[in-house]
Design a protein around this motif. Structure first.
Motif, PDB file in Angstrom:
ATOM      1  N   ASP A   1      36.141 -74.879  91.727  1.00 13.64           N
ATOM      2  CA  ASP A   1      36.726 -74.018  92.754  1.00 13.64           C
ATOM      3  C   ASP A   1      35.504 -73.686  93.857  1.00 13.64           C
ATOM      4  OD1 ASP A   1      38.951 -73.288  91.160  1.00 13.64           O
ATOM      5  OD2 ASP A   1      37.889 -71.756  90.150  1.00 13.64           O
ATOM      6  N   ASN A   2      34.343 -73.882  93.492  1.00 13.54           N
ATOM      7  CA  ASN A   2      33.335 -73.645  94.716  1.00 13.54           C
ATOM      8  C   ASN A   2      33.306 -74.643  95.586  1.00 13.54           C
ATOM      9  OD1 ASN A   2      32.522 -71.444  93.184  1.00 13.54           O
ATOM     10  ND2 ASN A   2      30.537 -72.491  92.292  1.00 13.54           N
ATOM     11  N   ILE A   3      33.677 -75.884  95.135  1.00 11.34           N
ATOM     12  CA  ILE A   3      33.846 -77.118  95.940  1.00 11.34           C
ATOM     13  C   ILE A   3      35.198 -76.907  96.949  1.00 11.34           C
ATOM     14  CG2 ILE A   3      34.374 -79.835  96.081  1.00 11.34           C
ATOM     15  CD1 ILE A   3      32.509 -79.916  93.614  1.00 11.34           C
ATOM     16  N   GLN A   4      36.244 -76.579  96.235  1.00 12.33           N
ATOM     17  CA  GLN A   4      37.470 -76.439  97.068  1.00 12.33           C
ATOM     18  C   GLN A   4      37.074 -75.276  98.232  1.00 12.33           C
ATOM     19  OE1 GLN A   4      40.762 -74.354  94.952  1.00 12.33           O
ATOM     20  NE2 GLN A   4      42.351 -75.862  96.023  1.00 12.33           N
ATOM     21  N   THR A   5      36.422 -74.177  97.619  1.00 13.42           N
ATOM     22  CA  THR A   5      36.226 -73.009  98.722  1.00 13.42           C
ATOM     23  C   THR A   5      35.383 -73.718  99.840  1.00 13.42           C
ATOM     24  OG1 THR A   5      36.355 -71.396  96.827  1.00 13.42           O
ATOM     25  CG2 THR A   5      35.413 -70.927  99.069  1.00 13.42           C
TER      26      THR A   5
ATOM     27  N   MET B   1      35.040 -67.897 107.228  1.00 14.84           N
ATOM     28  CA  MET B   1      34.704 -67.542 105.676  1.00 14.84           C
ATOM     29  C   MET B   1      36.242 -66.852 105.467  1.00 14.84           C
ATOM     30  SD  MET B   1      32.835 -67.832 103.112  1.00 14.84           S
ATOM     31  CE  MET B   1      31.075 -68.084 103.897  1.00 14.84           C
ATOM     32  N   SER B   2      36.845 -65.649 106.279  1.00 20.13           N
ATOM     33  CA  SER B   2      37.659 -65.072 106.196  1.00 20.13           C
ATOM     34  C   SER B   2      38.938 -65.939 106.217  1.00 20.13           C
ATOM     35  CB  SER B   2      37.638 -63.801 107.250  1.00 20.13           C
ATOM     36  OG  SER B   2      36.767 -63.005 106.908  1.00 20.13           O
TER      37      SER B   2
ATOM     38  N   ALA C   1      37.264 -62.373 101.020  1.00 16.07           N
ATOM     39  CA  ALA C   1      36.144 -62.940 101.438  1.00 16.07           C
ATOM     40  C   ALA C   1      34.921 -62.797 100.887  1.00 16.07           C
ATOM     41  CB  ALA C   1      35.852 -62.183 102.934  1.00 16.07           C
ATOM     42  N   ALA C   2      34.622 -61.694 100.114  1.00 15.56           N
ATOM     43  CA  ALA C   2      33.380 -61.676  99.252  1.00 15.56           C
ATOM     44  C   ALA C   2      33.288 -62.867  98.137  1.00 15.56           C
ATOM     45  CB  ALA C   2      33.409 -60.219  98.556  1.00 15.56           C
ATOM     46  N   VAL C   3      34.559 -62.975  97.704  1.00 19.24           N
ATOM     47  CA  VAL C   3      34.493 -64.145  96.468  1.00 19.24           C
ATOM     48  C   VAL C   3      34.242 -65.503  97.245  1.00 19.24           C
ATOM     49  CG1 VAL C   3      35.987 -65.313  94.996  1.00 19.24           C
ATOM     50  CG2 VAL C   3      36.256 -62.850  94.941  1.00 19.24           C
TER      51      VAL C   3
ATOM     52  N   SER D   1      27.684 -69.303  98.032  1.00 20.04           N
ATOM     53  CA  SER D   1      26.287 -69.148  97.864  1.00 20.04           C
ATOM     54  C   SER D   1      25.904 -69.900  96.467  1.00 20.04           C
ATOM     55  CB  SER D   1      26.115 -67.594  97.722  1.00 20.04           C
ATOM     56  OG  SER D   1      26.052 -67.163  98.773  1.00 20.04           O
ATOM     57  N   GLN D   2      26.808 -69.928  95.390  1.00 16.54           N
ATOM     58  CA  GLN D   2      26.433 -70.497  94.345  1.00 16.54           C
ATOM     59  C   GLN D   2      26.276 -72.096  94.438  1.00 16.54           C
ATOM     60  OE1 GLN D   2      29.494 -69.374  91.474  1.00 16.54           O
ATOM     61  NE2 GLN D   2      29.276 -67.261  91.904  1.00 16.54           N
TER      62      GLN D   2
END
Length: 301
Positions: free
Chosen positions: A5-9, A19-20, A30-32, A38-39
């Motif tokens: 999920d982090n890579i897809q984002t 980002m938004s 946007a926070a997620v 960041s992760q």
């Protein structure tokens, strides 16, 4: 799955540059989205983006990681496609785009029927008359009127769509019926045009007794929204060039009338574009096959 999920984002933030916008596209906050980036940065030990109050730019490491991230996501898609083939139950989300007229007339009405047949496939449909970048916007397929210039895309032709010039009776009463395409190049008539950033100069390809003639036209209004263009014509503000299927209802009611029928425009190709891949995603293939059959059956009626 969290790392994926982090890579897809990351990929969507990189491609959209915002980002938004990426969060909206992924249907997360946007926070997620920011937390996932960041992760990922913490895991990799590098900064992937330079952030200011207004701008979001990829770092050198971000540019390098993007290329590898695309390969990771493509490998996952291919693996899922293999599983879908085995289980014969394709699932997942498809991102599809179409011009407004094509989307409203053919695609949108058939999406619920497709979902009834394949309930595990979700459709995200975007309608726009502007030029689209399939890779940058994360699209699986895009329906298209005209001839695409991007040779990196696969194209599946659906039909050659007849077009015509038309205007409202009010416009004809006020400005007169043109008798020759040469009159369109003068101030005697206003031509309403579809224009988006990067579009070429307006030339209407008309079939004349002397052969195809590309007539340079202009007018007081232009827009990147095909429905607005039709509304302007209905209100008597000028002549439009349209595929017949987009204005058939208005022609039947008499709200629009054909113009220069003896010098009709060339037909325009309706096709579906999709990315070159070693193996096409089964759910995308199913959707395209379904829509081609639906359009072909309805465009002739």
């Amino acid at each position: 799955m969290a790392y994926l999920d982090n890579i897809q984002t990351f990929v969507r933030v990189f491609e959209l540059g915002n980002m938004s916008a990426a969060a909206r596209d992924l249907r997360i906050s946007a926070a997620v989205a920011s937390s996932r980036i960041s992760q990922l940065e913490d895991h990799l030990g590098v900064r992937l983006f330079q952030r200011t109050t207004r701008l979001l730019n990829a770092t050198e490491q971000g540019n390098t990681f993007y290329k590898g991230a695309l390969k990771i996501l493509e490998a996952v898609e291919e693996a899922e496609a293999d599983i879908n083939d085995i289980t014969r139950s394709p699932r997942g989300t498809l991102y599809v785009a179409a011009p407004l007229g094509v989307g409203q007339t053919f695609i949108a009405p058939a999406v619920p029927k497709f979902h009834e047949t394949y309930p595990l496939i979700n459709i995200r449909l975007r309608l726009s008359d502007r030029k689209l970048d399939l890779a940058a916007e994360g699209l699986d397929a895009a329906f298209f009127l005209g001839v695409p210039q991007d040779s990196n895309l696969r194209i599946r032709k659906i039909a050659d769509c007849p077009r015509l010039l038309c205007a409202s009776p009010r416009y004809i009463e006020k400005r007169g019926m043109p008798t020759s395409s040469d009159e369109l190049k003068t101030d005697a008539h206003d031509c309403l045009n579809l224009r988006y950033p990067g579009a070429p100069e307006f030339q209407w390809p008309l079939q004349t007794p002397e052969g195809t003639k590309r007539v340079t036209v202009s007018g007081p209004y232009e827009t990147d929204h095909g429905e607005i263009l039709t509304n302007w014509a209905l209100e008597g503000y000028g002549i439009i060039l349209k595929p017949v299927f987009e204005v058939a209802e208005h022609l039947a009611s008499g709200r629009l009338v054909p113009v220069l029928e003896h010098e009709p425009p060339l037909p325009i190709q309706l096709a579906c574009l999709y990315m070159h891949r070693r193996r096409q995603d089964p759910k995308a293939r199913l959707f395209i096959d379904f829509m081609v059959e639906h359009i072909t059956a309805n465009i002739a009626t």
